[in-house]
Design a protein around this motif. Structure first.
Motif, mmCIF file in Angstrom:
data_model
loop_
_atom_site.group_PDB
_atom_site.id
_atom_site.type_symbol
_atom_site.label_atom_id
_atom_site.label_comp_id
_atom_site.label_asym_id
_atom_site.label_seq_id
_atom_site.Cartn_x
_atom_site.Cartn_y
_atom_site.Cartn_z
ATOM 1 N N SER A 1 0.835 -1.206 0.000
ATOM 2 C CA SER A 1 0.000 0.000 0.000
ATOM 3 C C SER A 1 0.864 1.247 0.000
ATOM 4 C CB SER A 1 -0.913 0.015 1.228
ATOM 5 O OG SER A 1 -1.609 1.248 1.323
ATOM 6 N N GLN A 2 0.568 2.173 -0.924
ATOM 7 C CA GLN A 2 1.309 3.432 -0.963
ATOM 8 C C GLN A 2 1.055 4.277 0.265
ATOM 9 O OE1 GLN A 2 -1.073 4.875 -4.480
ATOM 10 N NE2 GLN A 2 -0.925 6.853 -3.413
ATOM 11 N N VAL A 3 -0.053 4.032 0.955
ATOM 12 C CA VAL A 3 -0.391 4.798 2.157
ATOM 13 C C VAL A 3 0.696 4.641 3.217
ATOM 14 C CG1 VAL A 3 -2.059 5.036 4.038
ATOM 15 C CG2 VAL A 3 -2.855 4.657 1.704
ATOM 16 N N PHE A 4 1.300 3.457 3.293
ATOM 17 C CA PHE A 4 2.340 3.186 4.292
ATOM 18 C C PHE A 4 3.474 4.209 4.174
ATOM 19 C CE2 PHE A 4 6.094 1.034 5.945
ATOM 20 C CZ PHE A 4 5.628 0.442 7.105
ATOM 21 N N GLY A 5 4.070 4.311 2.985
ATOM 22 C CA GLY A 5 5.176 5.244 2.801
ATOM 23 C C GLY A 5 4.761 6.695 2.890
ATOM 24 N N GLU A 6 3.554 7.000 2.416
ATOM 25 C CA GLU A 6 3.086 8.384 2.479
ATOM 26 C C GLU A 6 2.944 8.855 3.922
ATOM 27 O OE1 GLU A 6 0.482 8.410 -1.678
ATOM 28 O OE2 GLU A 6 -0.527 8.204 0.269
ATOM 29 N N LEU A 7 2.376 8.017 4.769
ATOM 30 C CA LEU A 7 2.215 8.406 6.172
ATOM 31 C C LEU A 7 3.564 8.557 6.870
ATOM 32 C CD1 LEU A 7 -0.850 6.228 7.243
ATOM 33 C CD2 LEU A 7 -0.804 8.674 6.738
ATOM 34 N N ILE A 8 4.513 7.708 6.528
ATOM 35 C CA ILE A 8 5.843 7.842 7.123
ATOM 36 C C ILE A 8 6.507 9.130 6.636
ATOM 37 C CG2 ILE A 8 8.171 6.865 7.133
ATOM 38 C CD1 ILE A 8 6.894 4.133 7.445
ATOM 39 N N GLY A 9 6.285 9.484 5.382
ATOM 40 C CA GLY A 9 6.826 10.747 4.885
ATOM 41 C C GLY A 9 6.261 11.941 5.636
ATOM 42 N N MET B 1 -9.312 6.203 -2.412
ATOM 43 C CA MET B 1 -10.356 5.427 -3.068
ATOM 44 C C MET B 1 -11.349 6.336 -3.783
ATOM 45 S SD MET B 1 -10.824 2.667 0.011
ATOM 46 C CE MET B 1 -12.304 1.888 -0.623
ATOM 47 N N ALA B 2 -11.677 7.458 -3.151
ATOM 48 C CA ALA B 2 -12.615 8.397 -3.769
ATOM 49 C C ALA B 2 -12.009 9.032 -5.017
ATOM 50 C CB ALA B 2 -13.002 9.479 -2.765
ATOM 51 N N ALA B 3 -10.695 9.294 -4.988
ATOM 52 C CA ALA B 3 -10.027 9.920 -6.128
ATOM 53 C C ALA B 3 -9.687 8.920 -7.228
ATOM 54 C CB ALA B 3 -8.749 10.622 -5.656
ATOM 55 N N ASN B 4 -9.642 7.629 -6.871
ATOM 56 C CA ASN B 4 -9.272 6.592 -7.838
ATOM 57 C C ASN B 4 -10.257 5.427 -7.746
ATOM 58 O OD1 ASN B 4 -6.274 7.482 -8.642
ATOM 59 N ND2 ASN B 4 -6.516 7.735 -6.429
ATOM 60 N N PRO B 5 -11.516 5.636 -8.149
ATOM 61 C CA PRO B 5 -12.529 4.589 -7.990
ATOM 62 C C PRO B 5 -12.174 3.278 -8.684
ATOM 63 C CG PRO B 5 -13.326 6.382 -9.392
ATOM 64 C CD PRO B 5 -12.079 6.858 -8.755
ATOM 65 N N ALA C 1 -10.904 -1.155 -4.914
ATOM 66 C CA ALA C 1 -10.800 -2.499 -4.331
ATOM 67 C C ALA C 1 -9.362 -2.834 -3.992
ATOM 68 C CB ALA C 1 -11.382 -3.530 -5.297
ATOM 69 N N GLU C 2 -8.437 -2.447 -4.864
ATOM 70 C CA GLU C 2 -7.008 -2.695 -4.630
ATOM 71 C C GLU C 2 -6.520 -1.940 -3.395
ATOM 72 O OE1 GLU C 2 -2.797 -1.211 -6.600
ATOM 73 O OE2 GLU C 2 -4.610 -1.244 -7.834
ATOM 74 N N SER D 1 -7.998 -3.518 -0.239
ATOM 75 C CA SER D 1 -7.353 -4.800 0.056
ATOM 76 C C SER D 1 -5.971 -4.595 0.664
ATOM 77 C CB SER D 1 -7.245 -5.633 -1.218
ATOM 78 O OG SER D 1 -6.503 -6.813 -0.997
ATOM 79 N N GLY D 2 -5.210 -3.646 0.117
ATOM 80 C CA GLY D 2 -3.874 -3.366 0.653
ATOM 81 C C GLY D 2 -3.934 -2.868 2.083
ATOM 82 N N MET D 3 -4.872 -1.966 2.362
ATOM 83 C CA MET D 3 -5.010 -1.459 3.719
ATOM 84 C C MET D 3 -5.395 -2.567 4.690
ATOM 85 S SD MET D 3 -4.059 1.582 3.861
ATOM 86 C CE MET D 3 -4.618 1.874 5.533
ATOM 87 N N ALA D 4 -6.286 -3.459 4.238
ATOM 88 C CA ALA D 4 -6.695 -4.571 5.098
ATOM 89 C C ALA D 4 -5.500 -5.439 5.471
ATOM 90 C CB ALA D 4 -7.769 -5.408 4.403
ATOM 91 N N ARG D 5 -4.589 -5.632 4.536
ATOM 92 C CA ARG D 5 -3.415 -6.477 4.809
ATOM 93 C C ARG D 5 -2.479 -5.837 5.836
ATOM 94 N NH1 ARG D 5 -0.397 -8.731 -0.401
ATOM 95 N NH2 ARG D 5 0.816 -9.704 1.269
#
Length: 363
Positions: free
Chosen positions: A63-71, A319-323, A327-328, A331-335
């Protein structure tokens, strides 16, 4: 002819067998170090390792969210340091560079922070270094590479995701009323096997109960002390994040595992071609950090750490910006947040020099 497993056929297995036949069994820590860092055949010197087509996948790849939050976490800590004009941002074991790329993208939200950055990637794998160089080929923020931490004074932030578990760990086995160093030797057919070494002092934490026959105790005391000293030598102010799978309460158990093509395999079967890891004892690492004159915050389970940083909200906006990718993303966040998976098994520890106040979101 003696029955037994077929001797290993990897190039490093032959090297190890010759060394053991000549000099005797080697410690588990030495075995791990050779398997991962041998100049010619070591796993971390030659394998791509990370990715769906390799041996394992890390949170930044999921998930790209992981690195973004660390940044963004780094930007907040930089502000906490007084927003210095120059900041070393060091990543230990940066893989394919995914975490740092995502962190730098998020850093655009804080232009002054991004302008202050000097990126240093500590990498021993030449294959991965080439992938990183390609990934950062057009990056305007200065990026340099080294194979180890180099001391220098000045504001520094260190990021290490799934780095501590790669450090060599000693194992001790309780046998016949005494601790023995667990070693790797040879069986009658010439294959590698675990053997009991000489009696040795295991230096157990006082919290552990009396051992039973066959109990195994693991520690990275030497590796943690060396890393803590290297971190302390980076100067001040210093802050860091260490994220890994492990435990916060010392216990007995054999956690040595080998991963090849996303499957667990025998740690002795394909030396140099499989990743070797052990769980991280975060209490022991925190003690090493304290002994080197620094402070610790946490650890927190990965799910709680990311949740406090706004992981769910960030994923919802993505998710709202990239409908088409919703799902991808979900799913990544759930993992990476699953309490029974990465979200619970992985811990996040903050470290800091004494002149830095407690780190978010631990406070």
């Amino acid at each position: 002819m003696t029955d037994g497993p077929t001797p290993q056929v990897t190039p490093l297995a032959g090297h190890l067998a010759e060394r053991i036949a000549r000099d005797g069994p080697i410690s588990v820590a030495d075995y791990i170090d050779v398997c991962l860092q041998h100049p010619e055949h070591g796993y971390y010197r030659r394998q791509t390792a990370i990715g769906a087509a390799a041996d394992f996948v890390t949170a930044p790849e999921i998930s790209q969210v992981f690195g973004e939050l660390i940044g963004l976490w780094c930007a907040v800590v930089w502000q906490q340091m007084g927003a210095p004009a120059s900041l070393r941002l060091i990543e230990l074991g940066p893989g394919r560079g995914t975490l740092m790329r995502d962190a730098l993208r998020a850093a655009r939200l804080v232009p002054a922070f991004r302008a202050a950055l000097r990126i240093e990637l500590v990498e021993t794998n030449e294959t991965l270094e080439q992938l990183q160089r390609e990934a950062f080929r057009n990056e305007v923020v200065p990026v340099t590479w080294s194979t180890n931490l180099t001391s220098a004074d000045g504001p520094t932030i260190v990021i290490a995701n799934e780095f501590l578990d790669t450090l060599p760990a000693d194992q001790f086995v309780w046998r016949d009323g005494a601790w023995h160093r667990r070693c790797v030797g040879l069986d009658a057919s010439g294959s590698l096997q675990f053997v009991d070494g000489p009696a040795a002092e295991a230096n157990l934490p006082a919290s552990l109960p009396a051992p039973a026959e066959g109990d195994i105790y693991e520690h990275r005391r030497t590796a943690f002390a060396r890393l803590a000293a290297d971190l302390a030598a980076l100067g001040t102010p210093l802050a860091g994040l260490f994220i890994d799978y492990g435990h916060t309460v010392p216990n007995y158990g054999d956690t040595l595992q080998a991963i090849l093509a996303h499957r667990y395999t025998d740690p002795l079967q394909t030396p140099g071609q499989a990743d070797l890891t052990m769980q991280v004892d975060f209490t022991a690492f925190a003690h090493a950090i304290a002994a080197a004159g620094m402070r610790c915050d946490g650890p927190l389970p990965q799910a709680e750490f990311l949740g406090r940083l706004g992981a769910v909200e960030r994923a919802s906006r993505l998710m709202a910006a990239n409908p088409a990718r919703a799902a991808e993303i979900e799913s990544g966040m759930a993992r990476i947040l699953a309490p029974t998976g990465m979200g619970g098994r992985f811990q996040v520890l903050g470290i800091r020099s004494v002149d830095v106040s407690p780190l978010p979101p631990f406070i």
